[in-house]
Design a protein around this motif. Sequence first.
Motif, PDB file in Angstrom:
ATOM      1  N   GLY A   1      27.306   8.115 -33.673  1.00 33.89           N
ATOM      2  CA  GLY A   1      26.132   8.983 -33.631  1.00 33.89           C
ATOM      3  C   GLY A   1      25.751   9.370 -32.214  1.00 33.89           C
ATOM      4  O   GLY A   1      25.386  10.521 -31.958  1.00 33.89           O
TER       5      GLY A   1
ATOM      6  N   PHE B   1      20.716  13.314 -47.486  1.00 29.55           N
ATOM      7  CA  PHE B   1      19.870  12.171 -47.140  1.00 29.55           C
ATOM      8  C   PHE B   1      19.172  11.575 -48.362  1.00 29.55           C
ATOM      9  O   PHE B   1      18.281  10.745 -48.208  1.00 29.55           O
TER      10      PHE B   1
ATOM     11  N   ILE C   1      14.018  11.049 -40.118  1.00 28.82           N
ATOM     12  CA  ILE C   1      15.142  11.965 -39.895  1.00 28.82           C
ATOM     13  C   ILE C   1      14.632  13.400 -39.772  1.00 28.82           C
ATOM     14  O   ILE C   1      15.054  14.157 -38.898  1.00 28.82           O
TER      15      ILE C   1
ATOM     16  N   HIS D   1      24.501  17.904 -38.499  1.00 29.34           N
ATOM     17  CA  HIS D   1      24.497  17.211 -39.793  1.00 29.34           C
ATOM     18  C   HIS D   1      25.088  18.092 -40.899  1.00 29.34           C
ATOM     19  O   HIS D   1      25.740  17.574 -41.822  1.00 29.34           O
TER      20      HIS D   1
ATOM     21  N   ALA E   1      26.577  10.097 -45.537  1.00 26.77           N
ATOM     22  CA  ALA E   1      25.542   9.884 -44.525  1.00 26.77           C
ATOM     23  C   ALA E   1      25.309   8.396 -44.317  1.00 26.77           C
ATOM     24  O   ALA E   1      25.109   7.644 -45.275  1.00 26.77           O
TER      25      ALA E   1
ATOM     26  N   VAL F   1      23.006   8.583 -38.230  1.00 27.17           N
ATOM     27  CA  VAL F   1      22.043   9.686 -38.205  1.00 27.17           C
ATOM     28  C   VAL F   1      20.928   9.393 -37.208  1.00 27.17           C
ATOM     29  O   VAL F   1      20.546  10.260 -36.401  1.00 27.17           O
TER      30      VAL F   1
ATOM     31  N   ASN G   1      20.209  11.591 -33.814  1.00 28.71           N
ATOM     32  CA  ASN G   1      18.897  12.227 -33.638  1.00 28.71           C
ATOM     33  C   ASN G   1      18.187  11.743 -32.379  1.00 28.71           C
ATOM     34  O   ASN G   1      17.654  12.546 -31.598  1.00 28.71           O
TER      35      ASN G   1
END
Length: 260
Positions: free
Chosen positions: A24, A107, A118, A130, A140, A145, A149
């Motif tokens: 990530g 998600f 998120i 994404h 996911a 994630v 982010n």
Amino acid sequence: MSDTIESTVMAEPEASSSSAILTGMKRGFPIFLGYVPLGFAYGVLAVQNNIPAVYAVLFSLLVYAGAGQFIAVGLWGMGASVFSIVFTTFVINLRHVLMSAAVAPWFAPFTRFQQFIIGWGLTDEVFAMHSMAMATGEKARLPLVYAANFTSHSGWVLGTFIGAVAGDFLPDPKLFGLDYALPAMFLALLVPQQRCQAKGAVRQAHFLMKPGLAHRVTLAASNICIVQHQLLHIGKALAVVKIQHHLVLARRHIGDHAAV
């Protein structure tokens, strides 16, 4: 023997989570690099518009609105009301509703609170990242994630901090072309958002219209796409020319001060 098996089983999720976090961070790092200069421009403009550096950084940390922050700073500098600033920022960021709805199925396995975190970090670039992962059929993973982010967000906050601190020591931001940061950002966002929706209408035209007319509509739609892309390239060229012009003026300004 049982202790060894148990320790191995417990280590596998930990290793998997560490790998997901690292992946990530790697995915979010290019966005991090792109957000630092944009955040710097915002930080400078915020301070130049009489917004304290602490509030400018908190705005990027808590609101994280990107283009909305640039507009809010401009409205604040013009003396607009708080309601006008909030309402304009809300309208500008309405696109996030559509983006969130598009990636919501990916998600779905997460809790509401996790989805909220998120969604709070979902920007145009993060959404594209994404979406590409979702399109490839990738599952996911929450650590991945979160890492992507937060890595992206940290670039925006870091750039804002540097810009806010340096803003007091810089001359007029227009000399460096920082006043053009918002149009440049919109030009950059225009690239992934340019989905020539005329294609869908063209497909329907082949069924609803006569062949000759449908062919002409197809040509018209293609010309529209070509014009859109040409305008985009022209806008990029004008942005580069404007920034270079401001840099030349800045060098002359610095040279004049040095001569004095």
